[in-house]
Design a protein around this motif. Structure first.
Motif, short mmCIF file in Angstrom:
data_model
loop_
_atom_site.label_atom_id
_atom_site.label_comp_id
_atom_site.label_asym_id
_atom_site.label_seq_id
_atom_site.Cartn_x
_atom_site.Cartn_y
_atom_site.Cartn_z
N ILE A 53 -32.53 0.48 -13.70
CA ILE A 53 -33.96 0.26 -13.97
C ILE A 53 -34.23 0.46 -15.46
O ILE A 53 -34.82 1.44 -15.89
N SER A 54 -33.79 -0.51 -16.24
CA SER A 54 -33.90 -0.39 -17.70
C SER A 54 -35.36 -0.36 -18.17
O SER A 54 -35.68 0.28 -19.17
N GLY A 55 -36.24 -1.02 -17.45
CA GLY A 55 -37.66 -1.02 -17.82
C GLY A 55 -38.27 0.37 -17.77
O GLY A 55 -38.99 0.80 -18.67
N ARG A 56 -37.98 1.10 -16.71
CA ARG A 56 -38.50 2.47 -16.57
C ARG A 56 -37.86 3.40 -17.60
O ARG A 56 -38.50 4.30 -18.12
N ARG A 57 -36.58 3.17 -17.85
CA ARG A 57 -35.87 3.97 -18.86
C ARG A 57 -36.51 3.76 -20.24
O ARG A 57 -36.72 4.69 -20.99
N ILE A 62 -40.03 5.55 -24.77
CA ILE A 62 -41.21 5.38 -25.62
C ILE A 62 -42.14 6.58 -25.50
O ILE A 62 -42.64 7.11 -26.49
N ASN A 63 -42.38 7.03 -24.28
CA ASN A 63 -43.27 8.17 -24.06
C ASN A 63 -42.73 9.43 -24.74
O ASN A 63 -43.49 10.18 -25.37
N LEU A 64 -41.42 9.66 -24.61
CA LEU A 64 -40.84 10.84 -25.25
C LEU A 64 -40.87 10.74 -26.77
O LEU A 64 -41.03 11.74 -27.47
N ARG A 65 -40.70 9.54 -27.29
CA ARG A 65 -40.78 9.36 -28.75
C ARG A 65 -42.17 9.76 -29.25
O ARG A 65 -42.31 10.34 -30.33
N HIS A 66 -43.20 9.46 -28.46
CA HIS A 66 -44.57 9.78 -28.87
C HIS A 66 -44.90 11.26 -28.69
O HIS A 66 -45.53 11.87 -29.55
N CYS A 67 -44.48 11.85 -27.58
CA CYS A 67 -44.91 13.22 -27.30
C CYS A 67 -43.93 14.28 -27.81
O CYS A 67 -44.32 15.44 -27.96
N MET A 68 -42.69 13.91 -28.09
CA MET A 68 -41.71 14.86 -28.62
C MET A 68 -40.92 14.21 -29.75
O MET A 68 -39.72 13.98 -29.63
N ARG A 76 -33.13 13.03 -26.41
CA ARG A 76 -34.08 12.25 -25.63
C ARG A 76 -33.38 11.55 -24.47
O ARG A 76 -33.85 11.58 -23.33
N GLN A 77 -32.23 10.93 -24.71
CA GLN A 77 -31.48 10.25 -23.65
C GLN A 77 -31.01 11.23 -22.58
O GLN A 77 -31.03 10.94 -21.40
N ARG A 78 -30.58 12.43 -23.01
CA ARG A 78 -30.15 13.45 -22.05
C ARG A 78 -31.32 13.87 -21.16
O ARG A 78 -31.17 14.02 -19.95
N LEU A 79 -32.49 14.02 -21.75
CA LEU A 79 -33.69 14.40 -20.99
C LEU A 79 -34.09 13.29 -20.00
O LEU A 79 -34.46 13.57 -18.86
N ILE A 80 -33.98 12.05 -20.42
CA ILE A 80 -34.32 10.93 -19.54
C ILE A 80 -33.35 10.86 -18.36
O ILE A 80 -33.76 10.69 -17.21
N ARG A 81 -32.05 11.03 -18.63
CA ARG A 81 -31.05 11.04 -17.54
C ARG A 81 -31.34 12.15 -16.55
O ARG A 81 -31.28 11.97 -15.34
N TYR A 82 -31.64 13.34 -17.09
CA TYR A 82 -31.95 14.48 -16.24
C TYR A 82 -33.18 14.19 -15.38
O TYR A 82 -33.21 14.52 -14.19
N ASN A 83 -34.17 13.56 -15.97
CA ASN A 83 -35.40 13.24 -15.23
C ASN A 83 -35.12 12.27 -14.09
O ASN A 83 -35.65 12.42 -12.98
N PHE A 84 -34.30 11.24 -14.33
CA PHE A 84 -33.97 10.29 -13.27
C PHE A 84 -33.26 11.00 -12.12
O PHE A 84 -33.56 10.77 -10.95
#
Length: 95
Positions: A53-57, A62-68, A76-84
């Motif tokens: 699901i590359s769109g959700r990724r 983008i959201n993490l770039r803005h808020c952190m 950021r990529q590690r946090l996204i993987r953990y979230n999925f």
């Protein structure tokens, strides 16, 4: 005055409801397996979805770039993987 609708259970057997029934059946099957196996399957499913699901990724990135903005690309990529993974695990646990 509001129109009253009668609840007719047989209406929910129509083909348009079959995907819902299938999903509920799969969720029920996950309740029958041990918790540790649910966690392992959920983690694997989350990793798979991260790649599919590359769109959700992209939205998460983008959201993490803005808020952190202080996070590096790797963090950021590690946090996204953990979230999925955590999301998939929580869905299976919620069954």
């Amino acid at each position: 005055m509001a129109e009253q609708h009668d609840f007719i259970p047989s209406n929910f057997l129509a083909p348009r409801h079959w995907p819902t029934w299938f999903g509920l059946g799969v969720m029920y099957l996950f309740t029958l397996i041990p918790w540790r196996l649910q966690i392992a399957i959920g983690s694997s499913l989350g990793s798979l979805l991260y790649h599919l699901i590359s769109g959700r990724r992209r939205v998460a990135d983008i959201n993490l770039r803005h808020c952190m903005p202080e996070l590096s690309d790797a963090q950021r990529q590690r946090l996204i993987r953990y979230n999925f993974r955590a999301t998939a695990i929580s869905i299976l646990e919620g069954a």
